[in-house]
Design a protein around this motif. Structure first.
Motif, PDB file in Angstrom:
ATOM      1  N   PRO A   1      31.672  68.890  45.099  1.00 21.29           N
ATOM      2  CA  PRO A   1      30.615  67.885  45.286  1.00 21.29           C
ATOM      3  C   PRO A   1      31.088  66.477  44.927  1.00 21.29           C
ATOM      4  CG  PRO A   1      29.793  69.802  44.111  1.00 21.29           C
ATOM      5  CD  PRO A   1      31.275  69.961  44.169  1.00 21.29           C
ATOM      6  N   ILE A   2      30.582  65.509  45.662  1.00 21.45           N
ATOM      7  CA  ILE A   2      30.865  64.094  45.409  1.00 21.45           C
ATOM      8  C   ILE A   2      29.699  63.493  44.637  1.00 21.45           C
ATOM      9  CG2 ILE A   2      31.271  61.839  46.478  1.00 21.45           C
ATOM     10  CD1 ILE A   2      32.490  63.272  48.860  1.00 21.45           C
ATOM     11  N   GLN A   3      30.017  62.733  43.618  1.00 22.30           N
ATOM     12  CA  GLN A   3      28.985  62.061  42.830  1.00 22.30           C
ATOM     13  C   GLN A   3      28.614  60.749  43.528  1.00 22.30           C
ATOM     14  OE1 GLN A   3      27.646  63.659  40.171  1.00 22.30           O
ATOM     15  NE2 GLN A   3      29.043  65.324  40.718  1.00 22.30           N
ATOM     16  N   TRP A   4      27.792  60.864  44.538  1.00 23.41           N
ATOM     17  CA  TRP A   4      27.491  59.722  45.402  1.00 23.41           C
ATOM     18  C   TRP A   4      26.881  58.541  44.642  1.00 23.41           C
ATOM     19  CZ3 TRP A   4      29.354  60.344  50.199  1.00 23.41           C
ATOM     20  CH2 TRP A   4      29.501  61.637  50.714  1.00 23.41           C
ATOM     21  N   LEU A   5      25.938  58.819  43.767  1.00 25.74           N
ATOM     22  CA  LEU A   5      25.133  57.764  43.170  1.00 25.74           C
ATOM     23  C   LEU A   5      25.689  57.227  41.850  1.00 25.74           C
ATOM     24  CD1 LEU A   5      21.570  59.174  43.908  1.00 25.74           C
ATOM     25  CD2 LEU A   5      22.932  57.553  45.239  1.00 25.74           C
TER      26      LEU A   5
ATOM     27  N   MET B   1       9.982  57.113  48.576  1.00 25.25           N
ATOM     28  CA  MET B   1      10.908  57.778  49.483  1.00 25.25           C
ATOM     29  C   MET B   1      12.299  57.889  48.865  1.00 25.25           C
ATOM     30  SD  MET B   1       9.102  58.422  52.267  1.00 25.25           S
ATOM     31  CE  MET B   1       9.820  58.284  53.883  1.00 25.25           C
ATOM     32  N   ILE B   2      12.706  56.860  48.133  1.00 27.64           N
ATOM     33  CA  ILE B   2      14.021  56.906  47.481  1.00 27.64           C
ATOM     34  C   ILE B   2      14.053  58.007  46.431  1.00 27.64           C
ATOM     35  CG2 ILE B   2      15.531  55.656  45.884  1.00 27.64           C
ATOM     36  CD1 ILE B   2      14.868  53.117  47.439  1.00 27.64           C
ATOM     37  N   GLN B   3      12.998  58.079  45.630  1.00 26.72           N
ATOM     38  CA  GLN B   3      12.955  59.079  44.565  1.00 26.72           C
ATOM     39  C   GLN B   3      12.934  60.501  45.118  1.00 26.72           C
ATOM     40  OE1 GLN B   3      13.238  58.571  41.357  1.00 26.72           O
ATOM     41  NE2 GLN B   3      13.183  56.367  41.378  1.00 26.72           N
TER      42      GLN B   3
ATOM     43  N   GLN C   1      25.791  70.652  43.922  1.00 26.19           N
ATOM     44  CA  GLN C   1      25.941  71.398  45.168  1.00 26.19           C
ATOM     45  C   GLN C   1      24.642  71.512  45.953  1.00 26.19           C
ATOM     46  OE1 GLN C   1      27.678  75.186  44.209  1.00 26.19           O
ATOM     47  NE2 GLN C   1      29.721  74.322  43.810  1.00 26.19           N
ATOM     48  N   SER C   2      23.515  71.311  45.296  1.00 24.57           N
ATOM     49  CA  SER C   2      22.236  71.384  45.998  1.00 24.57           C
ATOM     50  C   SER C   2      21.904  70.110  46.759  1.00 24.57           C
ATOM     51  CB  SER C   2      21.111  71.691  44.993  1.00 24.57           C
ATOM     52  OG  SER C   2      20.995  70.629  44.040  1.00 24.57           O
ATOM     53  N   GLY C   3      22.654  69.042  46.506  1.00 23.23           N
ATOM     54  CA  GLY C   3      22.452  67.821  47.265  1.00 23.23           C
ATOM     55  C   GLY C   3      22.727  68.061  48.740  1.00 23.23           C
ATOM     56  N   LEU C   4      21.857  67.583  49.599  1.00 26.20           N
ATOM     57  CA  LEU C   4      21.967  67.898  51.026  1.00 26.20           C
ATOM     58  C   LEU C   4      23.272  67.393  51.620  1.00 26.20           C
ATOM     59  CD1 LEU C   4      18.310  67.195  52.208  1.00 26.20           C
ATOM     60  CD2 LEU C   4      19.355  69.341  51.514  1.00 26.20           C
ATOM     61  N   ALA C   5      23.715  66.197  51.240  1.00 24.09           N
ATOM     62  CA  ALA C   5      24.959  65.651  51.782  1.00 24.09           C
ATOM     63  C   ALA C   5      26.157  66.501  51.348  1.00 24.09           C
ATOM     64  CB  ALA C   5      25.143  64.204  51.323  1.00 24.09           C
ATOM     65  N   ASN C   6      26.206  66.853  50.073  1.00 21.46           N
ATOM     66  CA  ASN C   6      27.307  67.686  49.584  1.00 21.46           C
ATOM     67  C   ASN C   6      27.294  69.070  50.215  1.00 21.46           C
ATOM     68  OD1 ASN C   6      28.665  65.934  47.847  1.00 21.46           O
ATOM     69  ND2 ASN C   6      27.218  66.289  46.189  1.00 21.46           N
ATOM     70  N   ALA C   7      26.107  69.671  50.306  1.00 26.37           N
ATOM     71  CA  ALA C   7      26.008  71.015  50.877  1.00 26.37           C
ATOM     72  C   ALA C   7      26.455  71.024  52.339  1.00 26.37           C
ATOM     73  CB  ALA C   7      24.565  71.519  50.762  1.00 26.37           C
TER      74      ALA C   7
ATOM     75  N   ILE D   1      19.049  63.841  48.918  1.00 21.91           N
ATOM     76  CA  ILE D   1      20.151  63.905  49.887  1.00 21.91           C
ATOM     77  C   ILE D   1      21.487  63.629  49.209  1.00 21.91           C
ATOM     78  CG2 ILE D   1      21.163  62.775  51.915  1.00 21.91           C
ATOM     79  CD1 ILE D   1      18.326  62.368  52.948  1.00 21.91           C
ATOM     80  N   PHE D   2      21.527  62.601  48.349  1.00 22.78           N
ATOM     81  CA  PHE D   2      22.788  62.182  47.732  1.00 22.78           C
ATOM     82  C   PHE D   2      22.936  62.689  46.299  1.00 22.78           C
ATOM     83  CE2 PHE D   2      22.145  58.901  51.029  1.00 22.78           C
ATOM     84  CZ  PHE D   2      23.317  59.093  51.748  1.00 22.78           C
ATOM     85  N   SER D   3      22.269  63.767  45.971  1.00 18.94           N
ATOM     86  CA  SER D   3      22.431  64.362  44.643  1.00 18.94           C
ATOM     87  C   SER D   3      23.884  64.781  44.438  1.00 18.94           C
ATOM     88  CB  SER D   3      21.504  65.576  44.507  1.00 18.94           C
ATOM     89  OG  SER D   3      21.713  66.239  43.288  1.00 18.94           O
TER      90      SER D   3
END
Length: 310
Positions: free
Chosen positions: A161-165, A131-133, A144-150, A139-141
């Motif tokens: 975009p934020i570099q969450w990880l 699930m994490i992978q 710009q395609s990361g769901l949280a950033n979008a 989500i936290f990519s």
């Protein structure tokens, strides 16, 4: 001749005894427990007093590894230990309370809905890595395609975009959130089972004696009636909290985590054992972790074990 016959009868009586049968039944478990639990612990304790780099033979180092751990390992004292304490409190205690609350809530719904909800809550603990992978890294990519950033850019909250990880500002919070999301494991199921098996007549008698609301019901009836399950859940929560360093590594894809922001004791052990090959020092950290888990387990045991009154 008579002595031989008596010895044979005594031997047959011993073999037929309940104690011998119990010994035979427990022997396979005892062998497995000694081989895979006790023996590695003894080996780790012995190696913790040595300098061992896998290639050369272990060299006795006395208490040097422990002294280095407490006085010379800046990363451990500055990042690893505070991170582990914070993570254990939030995920261990928070996950434990969350498991109890969700188990109690599910006990109030219909059996069919309870089964579906319990399966949905338990599934992340079984397939957490997958699930994490697939889900959380998407989500936290950081692009710009990361769901949280979008989503945040669509709302106008952020401009780029934020570099969450890979950012130390957000990594621990994300790690804790994902850990809580996957904390409904065996302890959660044991609590649900404990609540479902409480005699309903106890609640009826309690309301006759003066209990007036659900909060009092939980404090005076539910929790005291399921102390074994509460203890089991507490132990499982403690063990999981100190053993979930893999979540941080899975999220960021590296050990150590970004600027040690999500570095736990388990990660520190893996770093020294499998990256630096300082096995003796890694064993010393492992022994320190073992003592910490044992101490927390004793606290939980004192809270949920019935004490004899004289």
């Amino acid at each position: 001749m008579a002595e031989a016959v008596a010895a044979i009868k005594s031997k047959k009586k011993f073999i037929a005894s309940e104690g011998f049968h119990s010994f035979v039944l427990l022997l396979p478990y005892a062998v497995v427990f000694f081989t895979f639990i006790l023996l590695p612990i003894f080996i780790a304790i012995a190696l913790s007093f040595t300098y061992f780099d896998i290639i050369n033979d272990p060299k006795f180092a006395g208490m040097n590894n422990y002294i280095t751990l407490l006085t010379g390992d800046e990363v451990f004292m500055k990042y690893v230990l505070p991170n582990t304490i914070l993570y254990a409190i939030v995920v261990g205690v928070g996950g434990y309370l969350l498991s109890f609350v969700m188990a109690w809530v599910l006990a109030q719904v219909t059996p069919r809905a309870r089964t579906l909800y319990a399966l949905a809550m338990y599934t992340p603990s079984m397939v957490g890595m997958l699930m994490i992978q697939i889900i959380w890294k998407t989500i936290f990519s950081g692009d710009q395609s990361g769901l949280a950033n979008a989503y945040l850019q669509k709302l106008g909250i952020i401009n780029q975009p934020i570099q969450w990880l890979i950012s130390s500002d957000y990594f621990m919070q994300i790690m804790i959130f994902v850990s809580l999301w996957s904390s409904m494991g065996i302890g959660f199921l044991s609590m649900l089972s404990g609540i479902m098996n409480i005699d309903q007549e106890l609640y009826e008698a309690a309301y006759v004696d003066g209990i007036r609301n659900r909060a009092q019901e939980i404090i005076y009836i539910t929790v005291p009636s399921m102390k074994p399950q509460m203890l089991f859940g507490a132990v499982m929560s403690i063990v999981n909290a100190f053993n979930m360093g893999w979540i941080g590594v899975a999220l960021c894809g590296a050990n150590p985590t970004p600027e040690y922001s999500g570095q736990l004791i388990a990660n520190h052990i893996d770093d020294y054992a499998y990256v630096r090959y300082e096995i003796g020092y890694a064993c010393a950290i492992s022994v320190a972790l073992l003592c910490l888990v044992w101490l927390c387990s004793r606290v939980a045991n004192n809270l949920f074990t019935e004490k004899d009154e004289y």
